[in-house]
Scaffold this motif. Structure first.
Motif, PDB file in Angstrom:
ATOM      1  N   GLY A 182       8.835   7.580  -1.636  1.00 45.80           N
ATOM      2  CA  GLY A 182       9.565   6.394  -2.074  1.00 45.80           C
ATOM      3  C   GLY A 182      10.681   6.022  -1.125  1.00 45.80           C
ATOM      4  N   VAL A 183      10.770   6.701   0.040  1.00 46.77           N
ATOM      5  CA  VAL A 183      11.721   6.338   1.094  1.00 46.77           C
ATOM      6  C   VAL A 183      10.909   5.898   2.306  1.00 46.77           C
ATOM      7  N   PHE A 184      11.303   4.746   2.894  1.00 45.63           N
ATOM      8  CA  PHE A 184      10.510   4.144   3.965  1.00 45.63           C
ATOM      9  C   PHE A 184      11.424   3.713   5.106  1.00 45.63           C
ATOM     10  N   LYS A 185      10.816   3.644   6.306  1.00 43.14           N
ATOM     11  CA  LYS A 185      11.583   3.267   7.491  1.00 43.14           C
ATOM     12  C   LYS A 185      10.742   2.347   8.360  1.00 43.14           C
ATOM     13  N   SER A 186      11.411   1.328   8.891  1.00 47.98           N
ATOM     14  CA  SER A 186      10.800   0.467   9.898  1.00 47.98           C
ATOM     15  C   SER A 186      11.646   0.546  11.159  1.00 47.98           C
TER      16      SER A 186
ATOM     17  N   GLY B 175      12.585   3.307  -3.233  1.00 47.83           N
ATOM     18  CA  GLY B 175      12.165   2.836  -4.548  1.00 47.83           C
ATOM     19  C   GLY B 175      11.212   3.808  -5.203  1.00 47.83           C
ATOM     20  N   VAL B 176      10.025   3.312  -5.543  1.00 47.91           N
ATOM     21  CA  VAL B 176       9.003   4.115  -6.205  1.00 47.91           C
ATOM     22  C   VAL B 176       7.777   4.158  -5.308  1.00 47.91           C
ATOM     23  N   GLY B 177       7.368   5.342  -4.889  1.00 48.62           N
ATOM     24  CA  GLY B 177       6.220   5.490  -4.018  1.00 48.62           C
ATOM     25  C   GLY B 177       4.911   5.188  -4.733  1.00 48.62           C
TER      26      GLY B 177
ATOM     27  N   THR C  96      11.851   8.224  -8.881  1.00 50.87           N
ATOM     28  CA  THR C  96      12.419   6.988  -8.348  1.00 50.87           C
ATOM     29  C   THR C  96      13.598   7.292  -7.428  1.00 50.87           C
ATOM     30  N   VAL C  97      13.603   6.660  -6.255  1.00 46.19           N
ATOM     31  CA  VAL C  97      14.714   6.793  -5.307  1.00 46.19           C
ATOM     32  C   VAL C  97      15.569   5.533  -5.426  1.00 46.19           C
ATOM     33  N   ARG C  98      16.719   5.671  -6.076  1.00 47.96           N
ATOM     34  CA  ARG C  98      17.522   4.505  -6.429  1.00 47.96           C
ATOM     35  C   ARG C  98      18.368   3.968  -5.282  1.00 47.96           C
ATOM     36  N   LYS C  99      18.632   4.777  -4.299  1.00 50.23           N
ATOM     37  CA  LYS C  99      19.557   4.330  -3.253  1.00 50.23           C
ATOM     38  C   LYS C  99      19.240   5.045  -1.948  1.00 50.23           C
ATOM     39  N   VAL C 100      19.309   4.305  -0.840  1.00 53.49           N
ATOM     40  CA  VAL C 100      19.266   4.901   0.489  1.00 53.49           C
ATOM     41  C   VAL C 100      20.521   4.441   1.221  1.00 53.49           C
ATOM     42  N   LYS C 101      21.165   5.382   1.913  1.00 49.63           N
ATOM     43  CA  LYS C 101      22.461   5.078   2.523  1.00 49.63           C
ATOM     44  C   LYS C 101      22.584   5.780   3.863  1.00 49.63           C
ATOM     45  N   LEU C 102      22.956   5.017   4.888  1.00 51.48           N
ATOM     46  CA  LEU C 102      23.209   5.575   6.214  1.00 51.48           C
ATOM     47  C   LEU C 102      24.677   5.966   6.337  1.00 51.48           C
TER      48      LEU C 102
ATOM     49  N   ARG D 183       0.803  -1.221   0.000  1.00 51.29           N
ATOM     50  CA  ARG D 183       0.000   0.000   0.000  1.00 51.29           C
ATOM     51  C   ARG D 183       0.835   1.270   0.000  1.00 51.29           C
ATOM     52  N   TYR D 184       2.147   1.118   0.021  1.00 45.59           N
ATOM     53  CA  TYR D 184       3.010   2.288   0.109  1.00 45.59           C
ATOM     54  C   TYR D 184       3.957   2.450  -1.076  1.00 45.59           C
ATOM     55  N   ALA D 185       4.332   1.339  -1.705  1.00 43.71           N
ATOM     56  CA  ALA D 185       5.356   1.410  -2.752  1.00 43.71           C
ATOM     57  C   ALA D 185       4.956   0.558  -3.939  1.00 43.71           C
ATOM     58  N   ARG D 186       5.429   0.980  -5.112  1.00 40.97           N
ATOM     59  CA  ARG D 186       5.244   0.190  -6.334  1.00 40.97           C
ATOM     60  C   ARG D 186       6.493  -0.598  -6.683  1.00 40.97           C
ATOM     61  N   ALA D 187       7.640  -0.189  -6.161  1.00 38.42           N
ATOM     62  CA  ALA D 187       8.888  -0.904  -6.409  1.00 38.42           C
ATOM     63  C   ALA D 187       9.882  -0.534  -5.320  1.00 38.42           C
ATOM     64  N   ILE D 188      10.785  -1.470  -5.010  1.00 37.38           N
ATOM     65  CA  ILE D 188      11.859  -1.236  -4.040  1.00 37.38           C
ATOM     66  C   ILE D 188      13.187  -1.553  -4.718  1.00 37.38           C
ATOM     67  N   ARG D 189      14.145  -0.636  -4.590  1.00 39.60           N
ATOM     68  CA  ARG D 189      15.454  -0.791  -5.235  1.00 39.60           C
ATOM     69  C   ARG D 189      16.623  -0.811  -4.260  1.00 39.60           C
ATOM     70  N   SER D 190      16.427  -0.377  -3.029  1.00 36.33           N
ATOM     71  CA  SER D 190      17.545  -0.277  -2.095  1.00 36.33           C
ATOM     72  C   SER D 190      17.042  -0.508  -0.675  1.00 36.33           C
ATOM     73  N   ILE D 191      17.808  -1.265   0.124  1.00 39.64           N
ATOM     74  CA  ILE D 191      17.454  -1.561   1.519  1.00 39.64           C
ATOM     75  C   ILE D 191      18.728  -1.530   2.345  1.00 39.64           C
TER      76      ILE D 191
END
Length: 737
Positions: free
Chosen positions: A433-437, A420-422, A464-470, A392-400
């Motif tokens: 397109g950025v998510f957190k748990s 990914g893609v919201g 599209t958000v291709r990368k998430v990095k801490l 219900r939040y994203a259409r695609a995920i590209r980075s975790i």
């Protein structure tokens, strides 16, 4: 002394320290299933079935219980998929395939290998259906129907069918192979035209058949008593006089009809959620056959293919394509459905993350956007069971990415980020397109605050958000060098398309994603002419061990409106920040330029930093369709030198350094010449490489990771799911004296 040998890869020899790797025993971890667009059973008594998926072709010998990928690499370059698939009615091993680039290909060995016929379908006209007849090949498209009599080399319009009317289904009578019926797609476009047409000469001449109402014909079945059954807008009609007259039998909105077993008059009608079975043409109340059909959260199953098939022992089966299951099989003796996804590993995965404390805890993303997708996949048992999330939040995920400092508190307090893609529909509308748990993936929230939006309700517009990095040093009290041991990590970067504001191609949060700011303004902006455009976008980001530098790599999209190749002038390549990501400057000295350009660095799809030495990093460089070359910098990106020869036949998309032995590097990508995706290892800092991908049945590898608890085990994310292998020992720990 150490023994130096050579391994051959794609016709060239790579210098390798240690022995050549034997064929590796790659094992699939899942997720099982695939998004199957078409199922086609071979003609005659063959039990061969082909399944076309969004990213490749699968073959089953039997009733579809076990599958293997076939023609691996056929669609890797350019990401070409499959539009239409058809089987010859007389040659059990002959199939035709139309790919999304319009190429028509033919297989004469049951789908194992394919060759172009020479025909390319026009890009402006969408193909709808394809059927092989005894006398040729028919392709239906929005301008009508085309026919080939030279095995698909050339086509000409069929004169007797209405121009501008596509046919959604074209079926051959197995008892009279010269008889072909064609049903109108989405109903007759012109009032008064027929919904069904008949040919008695293999598709040369056609006659309209009256008696059916206007509507969308989805299935045509020839029954053993000589009658014909048609699905039209969910209603089932039967004719006993070659289509001259029709009787309404039953109605089920969205339903498709198929024969249950050869030699009988048993019929099955299903919409993917409901199912009815009849042995007397629905003259009496049918039997329910819905046992085992998923009750989809999203409504109907959305299947597009229903196919009669047989097992090796001749037992009948009915197969349908069914979202994440890939294929469902109906057993008429048990009167129930079951997933036929054993060894059907066709989920395109990106964003591979393995928990540092538990190698059975793996997350990955389904990266091709779909409105009905559940794009986040997570397993806690090494791949036996996968949980689906973020539907219900994203259409695609590209980075975790895990926050490694949060793992000490256990899974329930582990923080995980994904991008990914919201989603762009109610009730969520378009998010960042950025998510957190904050509870190990049990629940998720979209991180939108501070990002540009428009509309009412507001929709975040960064693409599209291709990368998430801490930032591994962004805890409250970082050590002098290296990553924090205790957290949380507060600084998060994400790489996006940016929408209308180029600053938001690179976004940063100092509050764990609670608020964002755009920090990409000093990256090269788009250049747009009257008939040409140049765009550069960030694709990878790494932090130096010292904490004094952050590196971002870019790739470019350059085109002329007339389709001719464009020689770009934009700045690209690697950019460096010395102020925590607020401003950026090019760091490309020594990196190769795009062919013909005096200013534009080649695309850099992946970066890797030395885990112990500050200022040491590697970068991949490539042009589309050309082999990747790895470059190294020992002065924080100020200067670059080639680490070794080009990796022939491999387009690298991920680069990793072994933290326990930093001279060991791993590269992953896809092959350029229709072969398996590539996984390679270097034991000398990138000078020479050993291939590890023998027998890995995938076309593209997007990420490679080392098992944090097993130094020999590699895990990769690919176009066909997650795979693992026990790699041969490297010379760092297994010297041969």
């Amino acid at each position: 002394m150490k023994r130096l040998t050579y391994c051959r890869l794609a016709g060239v020899f790579l210098a390798v320290a240690s022995t050549c790797a034997a064929a590796q025993d790659w094992q699939p971890l899942g997720p099982r299933g695939a998004r199957v667009s078409a199922l086609v059973a071979a003609s005659g008594n063959s039990s061969r079935i082909l399944a076309a998926t969004e990213n490749g072709l699968f073959l089953s010998i039997g009733e579809g219980q076990r599958w293997r990928s076939t023609a691996v690499g056929l669609f890797a370059t350019g990401g070409t998929g499959i539009r239409l698939l058809a089987a010859s009615p007389v040659l059990p091993l002959q199939f035709f395939l139309l790919d999304s680039g319009g190429r028509l290909l033919r297989s004469e060995d049951g789908g194992e290998s394919w060759a172009p016929t020479g025909y390319v379908h026009p890009a402006f006209d969408t193909p709808v259906a394809m059927t092989v007849t005894t006398d040729g090949l028919l392709i239906s498209h929005y301008s009508g129907v085309l026919r080939s009599t030279d095995v698909g080399a050339t086509f000409a319009p069929v004169a007797d069918l209405p121009a501008g009317q596509p046919m959604g289904v074209m079926a051959i009578n197995p008892q009279q192979p010269q008889v072909v019926l064609a049903g109108a797609f989405l109903g007759p476009f012109t009032p008064g035209d027929a919904s069904l047409y008949r040919s008695t000469d293999g598709g040369t001449r056609w006659t309209p058949l009256a008696g059916l109402p206007p509507g969308n014909v989805t299935e045509i079945e020839y029954v053993s008593d000589g009658s014909t059954v048609v699905s039209l807008d969910g209603a089932v009609y039967r004719s006993t006089d070659a289509g001259q007259n029709w009787q309404l039998l039953f109605q089920l909105s969205g339903g498709r009809v198929v024969r249950v077993e050869a030699g009988t008059v048993q019929l099955l009608l299903t919409d993917g959620r409901n199912c009815f079975r009849s042995s007397n043409f629905f003259a009496t109340a049918p039997t329910s056959c819905a046992d085992g059909l998923p009750q989809w959260e999203w409504g109907s199953a959305g299947f597009s293919t229903i196919e009669y098939a047989r097992s090796l022992n001749g037992a009948p089966r009915v197969l349908i394509n069914a979202r994440r299951y890939g294929v469902l099989s109906y057993n008429p003796y048990a009167n129930s459905w079951s997933p036929n996804g054993i060894e059907l590993f066709g989920v395109p995965t990106r964003g591979l993350a393995i928990a540092p404390t538990d190698s059975n805890w793996i997350l990955t993303g389904h990266w091709l956007p779909h409105s009905d997708n559940e794009p986040l996949r997570m397993t806690r048992d090494g791949g036996e069971f996968w949980q689906y999330d973020l539907g219900r939040y994203a259409r695609a995920i590209r980075s975790i990415e895990f926050d490694p400092t949060s793992l000490a508190g256990g899974p329930d307090s582990t923080r995980i980020y994904a991008s990914g893609v919201g989603f762009s529909a109610q009730p969520v509308f378009n998010n960042s397109g950025v998510f957190k748990s904050s509870d190990g993936g049990a629940s998720w929230q979209a991180l939108d605050s501070g990002l540009p939006s428009s509309g009412d309700p507001p929709r975040v517009m960064i693409g599209t958000v291709r990368k998430v990095k801490l930032d591994p040093r962004s805890c409250a009290a970082p050590p002098p060098q290296g990553p924090c041991a205790a957290g949380p990590l507060d600084t998060v970067f994400a790489l996006a398309e940016g929408g209308s504001d180029a600053a938001y191609r690179l976004i940063r949060s100092h509050e764990g994603g609670a608020n964002w700011s755009g920090v990409g303004a000093s990256l090269p902006d788009a250049i747009v002419g009257s008939d040409w455009s140049e765009y550069v976008l960030p694709i990878d980001i790494e932090m130096d061990r010292s904490g004094d530098a952050i590196y971002v790599s870019l790739f470019g999209v350059y085109y002329n409106d007339d389709g001719t190749p464009r020689i770009p002038s934009s700045a690209s390549g690697v950019f460096r920040s010395s102020d925590g990501g607020s401003t950026w400057a090019a760091s490309n000295t020594g990196l190769p330029l795009v062919g013909g350009s005096a200013t534009t660095t080649r695309d850099v799809f992946a970066l890797a930093v030395h885990p112990r030495k500050a200022g040491v990093l590697w970068a991949t460089t490539a042009e589309i369709g050309q082999a990747t070359r790895i470059y190294r910098s020992d002065d924080s990106g100020a200067h670059w030198t080639a680490a070794g020869a080009a990796l022939d036949n491999c387009d690298v998309r991920d680069l990793q350094v072994d933290p326990a032995a930093p001279q060991v590097l791993y590269a992953a990508g896809f092959a350029l010449n229709q072969s398996n995706g590539c996984v390679l290892r270097s034991e000398d800092g990138g000078t020479s490489w050993t291939p590890l991908h023998a027998q890995l049945p995938v076309a593209a590898v997007y990420e490679v990771r080392k098992d944090p608890q097993n130094s020999r085990r590699l895990v990769v994310a690919s176009d066909h799911g997650i795979w693992s292998v026990e790699a041969p020992g490297d010379r760092i720990f297994d010297d041969v004296e």
